[in-house]
Write a protein that holds these residues in place. Structure first.
Motif, PDB file in Angstrom:
ATOM      1  N   ASP A 138       0.796  -1.233   0.000  1.00 13.01           N
ATOM      2  CA  ASP A 138       0.000   0.000   0.000  1.00 13.01           C
ATOM      3  C   ASP A 138       0.832   1.288   0.000  1.00 13.01           C
ATOM      4  N   ARG A 139       2.155   1.164   0.197  1.00 13.73           N
ATOM      5  CA  ARG A 139       3.001   2.368   0.097  1.00 13.73           C
ATOM      6  C   ARG A 139       2.965   2.933  -1.326  1.00 13.73           C
ATOM      7  N   HIS A 140       2.639   2.098  -2.281  1.00 11.57           N
ATOM      8  CA  HIS A 140       2.579   2.519  -3.694  1.00 11.57           C
ATOM      9  C   HIS A 140       1.152   2.862  -4.127  1.00 11.57           C
ATOM     10  N   GLY A 141       0.297   3.136  -3.162  1.00 10.64           N
ATOM     11  CA  GLY A 141      -1.096   3.451  -3.463  1.00 10.64           C
ATOM     12  C   GLY A 141      -2.003   2.369  -2.912  1.00 10.64           C
ATOM     13  N   PRO A 142      -3.272   2.687  -2.691  1.00 13.68           N
ATOM     14  CA  PRO A 142      -4.182   1.733  -2.063  1.00 13.68           C
ATOM     15  C   PRO A 142      -4.533   0.553  -2.983  1.00 13.68           C
ATOM     16  N   THR A 143      -4.881  -0.552  -2.341  1.00 17.57           N
ATOM     17  CA  THR A 143      -5.462  -1.700  -3.047  1.00 17.57           C
ATOM     18  C   THR A 143      -6.740  -2.062  -2.312  1.00 17.57           C
ATOM     19  N   SER A 144      -7.591  -2.832  -2.947  1.00 20.32           N
ATOM     20  CA  SER A 144      -8.801  -3.318  -2.287  1.00 20.32           C
ATOM     21  C   SER A 144      -9.098  -4.726  -2.772  1.00 20.32           C
ATOM     22  N   TRP A 145      -9.894  -5.442  -1.996  1.00 21.91           N
ATOM     23  CA  TRP A 145     -10.274  -6.818  -2.335  1.00 21.91           C
ATOM     24  C   TRP A 145     -11.758  -6.866  -2.686  1.00 21.91           C
ATOM     25  N   ILE A 146     -12.081  -7.624  -3.734  1.00 18.80           N
ATOM     26  CA  ILE A 146     -13.479  -7.809  -4.121  1.00 18.80           C
ATOM     27  C   ILE A 146     -13.779  -9.290  -4.283  1.00 18.80           C
ATOM     28  N   SER A 147     -15.050  -9.612  -4.193  1.00 16.02           N
ATOM     29  CA  SER A 147     -15.537 -10.959  -4.494  1.00 16.02           C
ATOM     30  C   SER A 147     -16.310 -10.880  -5.808  1.00 16.02           C
ATOM     31  N   ILE A 148     -16.014 -11.792  -6.718  1.00 16.34           N
ATOM     32  CA  ILE A 148     -16.772 -11.895  -7.974  1.00 16.34           C
ATOM     33  C   ILE A 148     -17.201 -13.349  -8.133  1.00 16.34           C
ATOM     34  N   THR A 149     -18.497 -13.567  -8.340  1.00 15.32           N
ATOM     35  CA  THR A 149     -19.028 -14.918  -8.539  1.00 15.32           C
ATOM     36  C   THR A 149     -19.607 -15.023  -9.940  1.00 15.32           C
ATOM     37  N   LEU A 150     -19.056 -15.950 -10.714  1.00 15.16           N
ATOM     38  CA  LEU A 150     -19.440 -16.142 -12.121  1.00 15.16           C
ATOM     39  C   LEU A 150     -19.977 -17.547 -12.346  1.00 15.16           C
ATOM     40  N   GLN A 151     -20.754 -17.693 -13.412  1.00 11.82           N
ATOM     41  CA  GLN A 151     -21.108 -19.031 -13.871  1.00 11.82           C
ATOM     42  C   GLN A 151     -20.448 -19.322 -15.210  1.00 11.82           C
TER      43      GLN A 151
END
Length: 196
Positions: A138-151
């Motif tokens: 994160d020193r190089h900028g923020p990150t975030s986590w997402i959930s993606i559910t596909l079929q």
């Protein structure tokens, strides 16, 4: 026609496919001679096949079976697959909404609109084994986590989807296929399953 005895003779496994491994057992070309293969992780039975694929840079739950019918069913587009993606930047509600509705990606040289899916931002950072190749912090900028559910499961689909909404994927981990979860497996861990 398969009888019950045939069904019982089939073997099924779940594996935490580590980063840097191909979802296959044999090299298909000269370029791949130095690549790591699934057979290096466990002494699998003859006739085993990966159900679907995770690309070399992706990790997480991969199911294996000796039963072609089971493999075809899971790959048919009727079974949900859930991924956690660490993306570059603090993903917005608008970007999540676009992912849910479907976005335009390139697939086999053509434009393709993904089917509607489930997508949400994770409130906390998931706990996964440390990856051998470090991800920027994160020193190089923020990150975030997402959930993606596909079929559906087009080639590198999740990565293409997050890029299409302006938040490229830094790390991708498949956490669920149907009712089977990654849980707290370690990278490279293999479990035999009694049914799929």
């Amino acid at each position: 026609m398969e009888n019950n005895t045939d069904k019982q003779n089939h073997k099924h496994f779940s594996i935490y496919k580590p980063y840097g491994y191909l979802s296959q057992f044999i090299n298909n070309g000269q370029k791949q001679n130095s690549k790591k293969l699934l057979g290096e992780l466990y002494d699998f039975p003859e006739g085993i096949m990966a159900i679907g694929r995770l690309d070399e840079k992706s990790e997480g739950l991969l199911l294996l079976t000796t039963d072609g019918k089971t493999s075809n069913h899971i790959c048919s587009g009727k079974v949900e697959k859930e991924y956690y993606a660490q993306v570059n930047g603090d993903i917005t509600i608008d970007a999540i909404e676009l992912l849910r509705k479907g976005v335009e990606i390139g697939f086999e040289g053509k434009k393709y609109i993904t089917t509607p899916c489930k997508a949400s931002k994770l409130a906390t950072t998931p706990k996964f084994p440390e990856r051998p190749k470090k991800i920027r912090d994160d020193r190089h900028g923020p990150t975030s986590w997402i959930s993606i559910t596909l079929q559906e499961g087009k080639f590198r689909q999740v990565r293409k989807m997050t890029s299409a909404v302006g938040f490229p994927t830094l790390r991708l981990v498949r956490v669920r296929v149907g009712t089977i979860n990654l849980d707290a497996m370690e990278a490279g861990e293999v479990k035999e399953l009694y049914t799929l």
